[in-house]
Motif scaffolding. Structure first.
Motif, PDB file in Angstrom:
ATOM      1  N   SER A 129       5.972   2.768   0.359  1.00 40.67           N
ATOM      2  CA  SER A 129       4.921   1.839   0.262  1.00 40.67           C
ATOM      3  C   SER A 129       4.951   0.700   1.352  1.00 40.67           C
TER       4      SER A 129
ATOM      5  N   ASP B 276       1.971   5.100   0.415  1.00 38.11           N
ATOM      6  CA  ASP B 276       1.641   6.325   1.178  1.00 38.11           C
ATOM      7  C   ASP B 276       1.762   7.640   0.064  1.00 38.11           C
ATOM      8  N   ASP B 277       1.389   8.811   0.696  1.00 34.84           N
ATOM      9  CA  ASP B 277       1.620   9.914  -0.022  1.00 34.84           C
ATOM     10  C   ASP B 277       3.216  10.188  -0.166  1.00 34.84           C
TER      11      ASP B 277
ATOM     12  N   TYR C 231       6.823  12.042   0.112  1.00 32.06           N
ATOM     13  CA  TYR C 231       7.483  13.027   1.090  1.00 32.06           C
ATOM     14  C   TYR C 231       8.373  13.706   0.097  1.00 32.06           C
TER      15      TYR C 231
ATOM     16  N   HIS D 277       8.745  -2.267   4.455  1.00 36.51           N
ATOM     17  CA  HIS D 277       8.796  -0.812   3.919  1.00 36.51           C
ATOM     18  C   HIS D 277       9.726  -0.778   2.514  1.00 36.51           C
TER      19      HIS D 277
ATOM     20  N   ARG E  48       0.884  -1.314   0.021  1.00 32.87           N
ATOM     21  CA  ARG E  48      -0.041   0.110   0.022  1.00 32.87           C
ATOM     22  C   ARG E  48       0.862   1.170  -0.028  1.00 32.87           C
TER      23      ARG E  48
END
Length: 259
Positions: free
Chosen positions: A177, A163-164, A166, A193, A161
């Motif tokens: 992700s 993430d936004d 950075y 990760h 999944r």
């Protein structure tokens, strides 16, 4: 402990936006007074705000990379702030220091790096031994959500999944992700990760994986551990507010007093 430590140079990029817990820890330190001990201090995300508030703090971490990042961050602080922070090397399950403290804090779920009950008990016993009589222990954990865990199980098992993005301080950005594997019997989670560092033109310059092993604990679990370690006056807080813990709670903060 985790199979691989966080990349210290990426830690603040990813977690620097987490701010909602900091006022709670700073206010506790102000209220208690005296020098504070922080376990799992990392790069100083919470230790530095405590020091900026005029409070002396000992920042203990097991990872030299994280301590080095904290020392680097201190170079950008005022002389007064630098003088309030002592950076210490140590494992939160085995540390032995000459001082006692009115407050020991373990922010941002760092207590959950202790993945076995033996490690959890050892950490709390070390905290109890280093607190002055009547001293306070403060820590926080995440509250497991069945809905969140289900998003990584069944048909979704092994899927990452994202993430936004950075932004990176040097330009470009980081894509993070993850996928999580939950051991419900042991109450452990393994988080994998995936980091992808991208230049401003979108080209991937580095890609790496890290593995993080964590326990998860419900309030009843925490209370049993704290009582067994000699703590009393145990109080739980929902998401660092005065509200009681409920189904919508994400972060469970707790204070407990040495008796």
């Amino acid at each position: 402990m985790s199979a691989l430590e966080y990349r210290a140079d990426l830690y603040d990029v990813i977690h620097g936006r987490r701010q909602h817990d900091i006022p709670w820890y700073v206010e506790l330190a102000r209220h208690v007074g005296g020098r504070v001990l922080e376990l799992g201090a990392g790069t100083g995300r919470t230790a530095l705000p405590v020091a900026r508030a005029g409070i002396a703090i000992d920042a203990l971490d097991v990872a030299e990379e994280m301590r080095a990042q904290l020392r680097k961050a201190l170079e950008g602080e005022t002389e007064e702030v630098r003088g309030r922070v002592r950076v210490l090397s140590g494992d939160m399950t085995r540390f032995s220091l000459p001082d006692s403290y009115g407050l020991i804090q373990i922010p941002f779920r760092s207590f959950l790096h202790n993945t076995t009950q033996d490690q959890q008990r050892a950490c709390l016993e070390r905290c109890h031994a280093h607190l002055a009589p009547g001293g306070l222990l403060a820590l926080d954990v995440f509250l497991p959500s069945e809905e969140y865990m289900a998003a990584f199980e069944g048909d979704y098992e092994g899927l990452f999944r994202m993430d936004d993005p950075y932004p990176l301080p040097t330009g470009g950005f980081l894509l993070l992700s993850e996928w999580n594997a939950y051991d419900r019997a042991a109450q452990n989670v393994r988080a994998v990760h995936r980091y992808e560092l991208l230049a401003e033109n979108g080209r991937i310059t580095e890609s790496l994986y890290q593995i993080l092993d964590l326990a998860w604990l419900y309030p009843d679990d925490l209370e049993r551990l704290l009582v067994a370690a000699g703590f009393a006056e145990i109080t739980f807080y929902s998401d660092f507010t005065s509200q009681p813990v409920g189904p919508e709670t994400r972060d469970v903060a707790v204070t407990a007093r040495r008796v």
